[in-house]
Design a protein around this motif. Structure first.
Motif, PDB file in Angstrom:
ATOM      1  N   GLY A   1       0.809  -1.205   0.000  1.00  0.00           N
ATOM      2  CA  GLY A   1       0.000   0.000   0.000  1.00  0.00           C
ATOM      3  C   GLY A   1       0.847   1.262   0.000  1.00  0.00           C
ATOM      4  O   GLY A   1       0.469   2.285  -0.560  1.00  0.00           O
ATOM      5  N   LEU A   2       2.027   1.210   0.630  1.00  0.00           N
ATOM      6  CA  LEU A   2       2.858   2.412   0.692  1.00  0.00           C
ATOM      7  C   LEU A   2       3.867   2.493  -0.438  1.00  0.00           C
ATOM      8  O   LEU A   2       4.290   3.577  -0.824  1.00  0.00           O
ATOM      9  N   LEU A   3       4.295   1.344  -0.983  1.00  0.00           N
ATOM     10  CA  LEU A   3       5.389   1.396  -1.944  1.00  0.00           C
ATOM     11  C   LEU A   3       4.978   1.177  -3.396  1.00  0.00           C
ATOM     12  O   LEU A   3       5.648   1.655  -4.299  1.00  0.00           O
ATOM     13  N   PHE A   4       3.872   0.454  -3.642  1.00  0.00           N
ATOM     14  CA  PHE A   4       3.502   0.188  -5.030  1.00  0.00           C
ATOM     15  C   PHE A   4       3.083   1.494  -5.711  1.00  0.00           C
ATOM     16  O   PHE A   4       2.606   2.413  -5.059  1.00  0.00           O
ATOM     17  N   PRO A   5       3.221   1.581  -7.046  1.00  0.00           N
ATOM     18  CA  PRO A   5       2.818   2.802  -7.749  1.00  0.00           C
ATOM     19  C   PRO A   5       1.300   2.967  -7.726  1.00  0.00           C
ATOM     20  O   PRO A   5       0.553   1.984  -7.763  1.00  0.00           O
ATOM     21  N   VAL A   6       0.867   4.216  -7.645  1.00  0.00           N
ATOM     22  CA  VAL A   6      -0.564   4.524  -7.658  1.00  0.00           C
ATOM     23  C   VAL A   6      -0.839   5.579  -8.719  1.00  0.00           C
ATOM     24  O   VAL A   6       0.081   6.296  -9.118  1.00  0.00           O
ATOM     25  N   PRO A   7      -2.093   5.693  -9.165  1.00  0.00           N
ATOM     26  CA  PRO A   7      -2.426   6.745 -10.126  1.00  0.00           C
ATOM     27  C   PRO A   7      -2.148   8.114  -9.523  1.00  0.00           C
ATOM     28  O   PRO A   7      -2.329   8.337  -8.327  1.00  0.00           O
ATOM     29  N   ARG A   8      -1.700   9.035 -10.391  1.00  0.00           N
ATOM     30  CA  ARG A   8      -1.406  10.388  -9.934  1.00  0.00           C
ATOM     31  C   ARG A   8      -2.634  11.240 -10.203  1.00  0.00           C
ATOM     32  O   ARG A   8      -2.986  11.480 -11.343  1.00  0.00           O
ATOM     33  N   LEU A   9      -3.295  11.667  -9.123  1.00  0.00           N
ATOM     34  CA  LEU A   9      -4.543  12.415  -9.283  1.00  0.00           C
ATOM     35  C   LEU A   9      -4.501  13.724  -8.523  1.00  0.00           C
ATOM     36  O   LEU A   9      -3.849  13.821  -7.490  1.00  0.00           O
ATOM     37  N   ASP A  10      -5.218  14.719  -9.043  1.00  0.00           N
ATOM     38  CA  ASP A  10      -5.335  15.976  -8.304  1.00  0.00           C
ATOM     39  C   ASP A  10      -6.231  15.779  -7.096  1.00  0.00           C
ATOM     40  O   ASP A  10      -6.982  14.835  -7.014  1.00  0.00           O
ATOM     41  N   ILE A  11      -6.135  16.684  -6.177  1.00  0.00           N
ATOM     42  CA  ILE A  11      -6.908  16.711  -4.932  1.00  0.00           C
ATOM     43  C   ILE A  11      -6.464  15.592  -3.988  1.00  0.00           C
ATOM     44  O   ILE A  11      -6.117  15.816  -2.842  1.00  0.00           O
ATOM     45  N   LEU A  12      -6.488  14.321  -4.490  1.00  0.00           N
ATOM     46  CA  LEU A  12      -6.103  13.210  -3.616  1.00  0.00           C
ATOM     47  C   LEU A  12      -4.599  13.136  -3.428  1.00  0.00           C
ATOM     48  O   LEU A  12      -4.119  12.863  -2.332  1.00  0.00           O
ATOM     49  N   ASN A  13      -3.826  13.353  -4.510  1.00  0.00           N
ATOM     50  CA  ASN A  13      -2.372  13.205  -4.502  1.00  0.00           C
ATOM     51  C   ASN A  13      -2.000  11.876  -3.866  1.00  0.00           C
ATOM     52  O   ASN A  13      -2.515  10.845  -4.221  1.00  0.00           O
ATOM     53  N   GLU A  14      -1.084  11.913  -2.904  1.00  0.00           N
ATOM     54  CA  GLU A  14      -0.613  10.629  -2.355  1.00  0.00           C
ATOM     55  C   GLU A  14      -1.632  10.007  -1.411  1.00  0.00           C
ATOM     56  O   GLU A  14      -1.513   8.822  -1.093  1.00  0.00           O
ATOM     57  N   THR A  15      -2.649  10.757  -0.941  1.00  0.00           N
ATOM     58  CA  THR A  15      -3.577  10.182   0.048  1.00  0.00           C
ATOM     59  C   THR A  15      -4.433   9.083  -0.556  1.00  0.00           C
ATOM     60  O   THR A  15      -5.161   8.409   0.168  1.00  0.00           O
ATOM     61  N   ILE A  16      -4.343   8.892  -1.870  1.00  0.00           N
ATOM     62  CA  ILE A  16      -5.121   7.819  -2.476  1.00  0.00           C
ATOM     63  C   ILE A  16      -4.754   6.479  -1.831  1.00  0.00           C
ATOM     64  O   ILE A  16      -5.547   5.541  -1.827  1.00  0.00           O
ATOM     65  N   ARG A  17      -3.560   6.407  -1.238  1.00  0.00           N
ATOM     66  CA  ARG A  17      -3.142   5.166  -0.598  1.00  0.00           C
ATOM     67  C   ARG A  17      -4.020   4.811   0.600  1.00  0.00           C
ATOM     68  O   ARG A  17      -4.064   3.662   1.032  1.00  0.00           O
TER      69      ARG A  17
ATOM     70  N   ARG B   1      -6.076  -2.155  -7.455  1.00  0.00           N
ATOM     71  CA  ARG B   1      -6.781  -3.390  -7.121  1.00  0.00           C
ATOM     72  C   ARG B   1      -5.862  -4.457  -6.570  1.00  0.00           C
ATOM     73  O   ARG B   1      -6.279  -5.267  -5.756  1.00  0.00           O
ATOM     74  N   ILE B   2      -4.565  -4.511  -6.994  1.00  0.00           N
ATOM     75  CA  ILE B   2      -3.728  -5.621  -6.533  1.00  0.00           C
ATOM     76  C   ILE B   2      -3.448  -5.545  -5.037  1.00  0.00           C
ATOM     77  O   ILE B   2      -3.105  -6.540  -4.424  1.00  0.00           O
ATOM     78  N   VAL B   3      -3.573  -4.358  -4.458  1.00  0.00           N
ATOM     79  CA  VAL B   3      -3.430  -4.279  -2.999  1.00  0.00           C
ATOM     80  C   VAL B   3      -4.791  -4.185  -2.327  1.00  0.00           C
ATOM     81  O   VAL B   3      -4.985  -4.678  -1.223  1.00  0.00           O
ATOM     82  N   PHE B   4      -5.762  -3.556  -3.007  1.00  0.00           N
ATOM     83  CA  PHE B   4      -7.049  -3.281  -2.387  1.00  0.00           C
ATOM     84  C   PHE B   4      -7.807  -4.543  -2.016  1.00  0.00           C
ATOM     85  O   PHE B   4      -8.291  -4.701  -0.897  1.00  0.00           O
ATOM     86  N   TYR B   5      -7.915  -5.486  -2.950  1.00  0.00           N
ATOM     87  CA  TYR B   5      -8.700  -6.689  -2.649  1.00  0.00           C
ATOM     88  C   TYR B   5      -8.045  -7.549  -1.562  1.00  0.00           C
ATOM     89  O   TYR B   5      -8.725  -7.979  -0.625  1.00  0.00           O
ATOM     90  N   PRO B   6      -6.718  -7.826  -1.619  1.00  0.00           N
ATOM     91  CA  PRO B   6      -6.117  -8.538  -0.483  1.00  0.00           C
ATOM     92  C   PRO B   6      -6.266  -7.778   0.830  1.00  0.00           C
ATOM     93  O   PRO B   6      -6.395  -8.399   1.892  1.00  0.00           O
ATOM     94  N   ALA B   7      -6.250  -6.422   0.760  1.00  0.00           N
ATOM     95  CA  ALA B   7      -6.386  -5.637   1.994  1.00  0.00           C
ATOM     96  C   ALA B   7      -7.740  -5.893   2.645  1.00  0.00           C
ATOM     97  O   ALA B   7      -7.831  -6.043   3.873  1.00  0.00           O
ATOM     98  N   ILE B   8      -8.802  -5.919   1.815  1.00  0.00           N
ATOM     99  CA  ILE B   8     -10.136  -6.189   2.378  1.00  0.00           C
ATOM    100  C   ILE B   8     -10.132  -7.522   3.104  1.00  0.00           C
ATOM    101  O   ILE B   8     -10.597  -7.652   4.241  1.00  0.00           O
ATOM    102  N   PHE B   9      -9.562  -8.535   2.422  1.00  0.00           N
ATOM    103  CA  PHE B   9      -9.510  -9.866   2.995  1.00  0.00           C
ATOM    104  C   PHE B   9      -8.725  -9.851   4.311  1.00  0.00           C
ATOM    105  O   PHE B   9      -9.148 -10.415   5.319  1.00  0.00           O
ATOM    106  N   GLY B  10      -7.540  -9.190   4.292  1.00  0.00           N
ATOM    107  CA  GLY B  10      -6.679  -9.150   5.478  1.00  0.00           C
ATOM    108  C   GLY B  10      -7.356  -8.480   6.658  1.00  0.00           C
ATOM    109  O   GLY B  10      -7.333  -8.999   7.783  1.00  0.00           O
ATOM    110  N   TRP B  11      -7.970  -7.320   6.436  1.00  0.00           N
ATOM    111  CA  TRP B  11      -8.632  -6.612   7.536  1.00  0.00           C
ATOM    112  C   TRP B  11      -9.815  -7.414   8.082  1.00  0.00           C
ATOM    113  O   TRP B  11     -10.074  -7.415   9.278  1.00  0.00           O
ATOM    114  N   THR B  12     -10.555  -8.094   7.170  1.00  0.00           N
ATOM    115  CA  THR B  12     -11.672  -8.932   7.639  1.00  0.00           C
ATOM    116  C   THR B  12     -11.159 -10.044   8.535  1.00  0.00           C
ATOM    117  O   THR B  12     -11.697 -10.295   9.619  1.00  0.00           O
TER     118      THR B  12
END
Lengths: 236, 75
Positions: free
Chosen positions: A36-52, A201-212
């Motif tokens: 979640g902290l190291l993989f590349p993420v889309p570069r978006l306005d407003i959200l910037n790095e907080t998209i993580r 998605r490659i971090v998001f879906y495992p994250a849901i599983f992990g937190w559950t």
């Protein structure tokens, strides 16, 4: 402790005493944080790095939903079999879900302060999520207000069933229908390609599983402790 | 036959767009590229991983204690 004394089905025994999914949980949590902290993420306005944050704030709600569906299932099992251990399991599941709900509201508020410029925006999804958490908080209060054990378990089980039927539309359906600051609003699918891409998605879906799994692990420890308590105090 | 004026204006306009060639990592929406390039992002990762290690160690400790108690009471 003879696990069979409680007359629990094998799925429940696995939920309380199996270890494999706990190791999986540990693996997924480390993957979530590091990826979640190291993989590349889309570069978006407003959200910037907080998209993580999406890997930490959003899974709270998914985990809450999954664990509450467990509670719903165990409530029905309690009403069918009258086995009070199902009631214990269901109530501890709700307890951890309420904690996750408050964490979801708090992390969402913190994120909103720095991206939407206010701690609370009266956004439809924020409001419905707050109502949903309050419904289950009311359940916790209700439980502690009834003295007789059997009556408490029955009232709690019925309340959980109705609460679940209110909860799912509140946080799955209503926020999608109206315009909102959140992604996945105005009729759009929140998990669709408008708001997520494969980098996330490659971090998001495992994250849901992990937190559950983490929530289920904590709930299972509390349940086992409560079972021990009852045995030691000779309540059974 | 093209108008000399239009060509002049077009060339003048396009040459102002040469600035776009200067784009590097830092252009577009601002991201934490400085954190990444200076290696400081790894400090953040290490901090959170440390927290995770402690929390999971606690969970494993409770697992062990509860299991010991369960075996004792089960006798």
């Amino acid at each position: 402790m003879n696990q069979n004394n409680y007359q629990l089905n094998s799925f429940t025994r696995g939920l309380l005493w199996a270890n494999w999914w706990k190791y999986l949980c540990i693996l997924l949590m480390f993957y979530t944080v590091i990826g979640g902290l190291l993989f590349p993420v889309p570069r978006l306005d407003i959200l910037n790095e907080t998209i993580r944050n999406i890997h930490f704030h959003v899974p709270m709600w998914f985990a809450m939903m999954i664990i509450l569906s467990f509670a719903f299932g165990y409530s029905i099992a309690y009403l069918k079999t009258n086995n009070k251990y199902y009631d214990i399991i269901a109530s501890q599941a709700v307890n951890i879900s309420v904690v996750y709900g408050f964490l979801g509201l708090a992390t969402g508020s913190l994120w909103a302060k720095f991206t939407w410029n206010d701690w609370w925006n009266n956004d439809p999804r924020q409001s419905t999520a707050a109502v949903a958490v309050l419904i289950y908080l009311a359940y916790v209060v209700l439980r502690s207000s009834i003295e007789d054990e059997d009556k408490r378990a029955k009232v709690a089980a019925v309340y959980k069933i109705f609460a679940f039927f209110a909860f799912i539309p509140l946080i799955w359906v209503v926020p999608r229908l109206t315009a909102s600051l959140h992604p996945g609003s105005g009729g759009n699918n929140p998990l669709g390609d408008l708001d997520l891409n494969s980098q996330i998605r490659i971090v998001f879906y495992p994250a849901i599983f992990g937190w559950t799994l983490l929530g289920l692990w904590i709930a299972s420890l509390k349940i086992r402790f409560q079972l021990l308590e009852r045995k030691v105090l000779k309540l059974d | 036959m093209y108008n000399k004026k239009i060509v002049t204006y077009l060339v003048a306009f396009l040459s102002t767009q040469l600035v776009l060639l200067a784009q590097g990592e830092g252009s577009g929406p601002a991201m934490a590229d400085l954190m990444r390039s200076s290696g400081k992002i790894y400090v953040v990762v290490a901090t959170i991983v440390l927290m995770l290690v402690v929390i999971i160690a606690l969970l494993l400790l409770y697992e062990k204690r509860i299991k010991k108690l369960e075996e004792k009471v089960g006798k």
